[in-house]
Write a protein that holds these residues in place. Structure first.
Motif, mmCIF file in Angstrom:
data_model
loop_
_atom_site.group_PDB
_atom_site.id
_atom_site.type_symbol
_atom_site.label_atom_id
_atom_site.label_comp_id
_atom_site.label_asym_id
_atom_site.label_seq_id
_atom_site.Cartn_x
_atom_site.Cartn_y
_atom_site.Cartn_z
ATOM 1 N N VAL A 57 0.739 -1.214 0.019
ATOM 2 C CA VAL A 57 0.161 0.033 -0.077
ATOM 3 C C VAL A 57 0.812 1.297 -0.106
ATOM 4 N N VAL A 58 1.890 1.285 0.821
ATOM 5 C CA VAL A 58 2.743 2.482 0.970
ATOM 6 C C VAL A 58 3.386 2.758 -0.320
ATOM 7 N N VAL A 59 4.158 1.603 -0.883
ATOM 8 C CA VAL A 59 4.986 1.646 -1.963
ATOM 9 C C VAL A 59 4.023 2.247 -3.064
ATOM 10 N N SER A 60 2.824 1.731 -3.364
ATOM 11 C CA SER A 60 1.862 2.207 -4.387
ATOM 12 C C SER A 60 1.678 3.562 -4.207
ATOM 13 N N LEU A 61 1.298 4.134 -3.078
ATOM 14 C CA LEU A 61 1.320 5.619 -2.810
ATOM 15 C C LEU A 61 2.177 6.323 -3.221
ATOM 16 N N ILE A 62 3.448 6.037 -2.882
ATOM 17 C CA ILE A 62 4.710 6.987 -3.340
ATOM 18 C C ILE A 62 5.196 6.657 -4.676
ATOM 19 N N ARG A 63 4.785 5.798 -5.195
ATOM 20 C CA ARG A 63 5.605 5.270 -6.813
ATOM 21 C C ARG A 63 5.764 6.320 -7.669
ATOM 22 N N HIS A 64 4.916 7.403 -7.637
ATOM 23 C CA HIS A 64 5.312 8.394 -8.434
ATOM 24 C C HIS A 64 6.322 9.519 -7.890
ATOM 25 N N GLN A 65 6.571 9.414 -6.776
ATOM 26 C CA GLN A 65 7.415 10.360 -5.943
ATOM 27 C C GLN A 65 8.892 9.871 -5.451
ATOM 28 N N VAL A 66 9.239 8.497 -5.912
ATOM 29 C CA VAL A 66 10.222 7.981 -5.672
ATOM 30 C C VAL A 66 11.177 7.885 -6.862
ATOM 31 N N SER A 67 12.401 8.320 -6.965
ATOM 32 C CA SER A 67 13.168 8.220 -8.343
ATOM 33 C C SER A 67 13.890 6.710 -8.262
ATOM 34 N N ASP A 68 14.222 6.246 -9.604
ATOM 35 C CA ASP A 68 15.050 4.942 -9.586
ATOM 36 C C ASP A 68 16.060 4.742 -8.862
ATOM 37 N N ALA A 69 16.634 5.965 -8.589
ATOM 38 C CA ALA A 69 18.206 5.959 -7.909
ATOM 39 C C ALA A 69 17.975 5.617 -6.571
ATOM 40 N N VAL A 70 16.939 5.855 -5.816
ATOM 41 C CA VAL A 70 16.650 5.489 -4.418
ATOM 42 C C VAL A 70 15.450 4.446 -4.170
#
Length: 239
Positions: A57-70
């Motif tokens: 759930v949390v990963v889905s919520l932030i999926r557009h805010q987290v860059s591939d690098a981190v």
């Protein structure tokens, strides 16, 4: 990716065709180590289920805010936080069971099934499908744990559902079943890790056998339909 979400496919993959324990062979360390009884297996399975749902759930919520690098470090931090919350809940409500499971609760952080679902599914899908995927993957893993625990407890002690009060309270103490009686020659080997390997091996073999039979039936039905279609075309051509 298509906007249409096939929840039936998500369910089928989580419980059967992509089962974390029987197909992906992930989480084998806790699967073999703590599945000597049903209550231990159920406790760890529920903990893993909760972590899978929260992390997805949390990963889905932030999926557009987290860059591939981190991305991966962020996912690990989310999973570690979910494990910590689950650990605190177990300490508060099922402390004796928490002591029995010991290090295997914190080790859920290293379970590749949890990180794998966060990276492969939740990071690419919306909230509800990700929550359902986490629930079904957790249920599939927990069901295998409980099956292994039940077989090992039954063969090793002749009993079933012993100490369930550790998870469900004193009212569950009466769930304890003495299945084979006092004369049953306990198979102590079943309670040891090698016994767990053998039980898991039999479960994998049973699943593969069922899959082979289902595929054989599907192929037979397909061949029958194809044969019928050819017969109809041939009859039409003659007419």
């Amino acid at each position: 990716m298509s906007n249409a979400v096939n929840y039936k496919e998500i369910t089928q993959k989580g419980l059967w065709s992509n089962n974390a324990a029987l197909v992906q062979l992930l989480g084998l360390c806790p699967l073999l180590a703590v599945s000597s009884t049903v209550v231990n297996a159920l406790g760890l399975g529920l903990a893993t289920l909760i972590v899978l749902i929260i992390s997805n759930v949390v990963v889905s919520l932030i999926r557009h805010q987290v860059s591939d690098a981190v991305r991966l470090p962020a996912f690990v931090m989310i999973i570690a936080s979910a494990v910590t919350c689950t650990e605190l809940l177990m300490k508060a409500f099922t402390y004796e069971l928490y002591l029995i499971l010991g290090i295997f609760i914190p080790l859920i952080v290293t379970n590749c099934a949890v990180l794998g679902r966060a990276d492969a599914f939740a990071s690419k899908n919306k909230l509800l499908p990700s929550a359902v995927d986490g629930f079904m993957m957790g249920m599939g893993f927990m069901l295998v744990l409980v099956c292994v625990g039940a077989v090992r407890e039954l063969l090793g002690t002749g009993h079933l559902f012993a100490d369930m009060q550790l998870l469900f309270g004193e009212s569950a103490r009466s769930w304890h079943l003495n299945v084979f009686g006092s004369d049953f020659p306990n198979v102590i080997f079943a309670l040891l890790p090698p016994g767990a390997f053998i039980v898991v091996g039999f479960l994998i073999a049973a699943k593969n056998t069922i899959d082979a039979q289902l595929k054989k039936r599907a192929d037979a039905r397909k061949a029958q339909v194809t044969k019928g279609s050819k017969r109809v075309r041939t009859t039409g051509s003659v007419a």
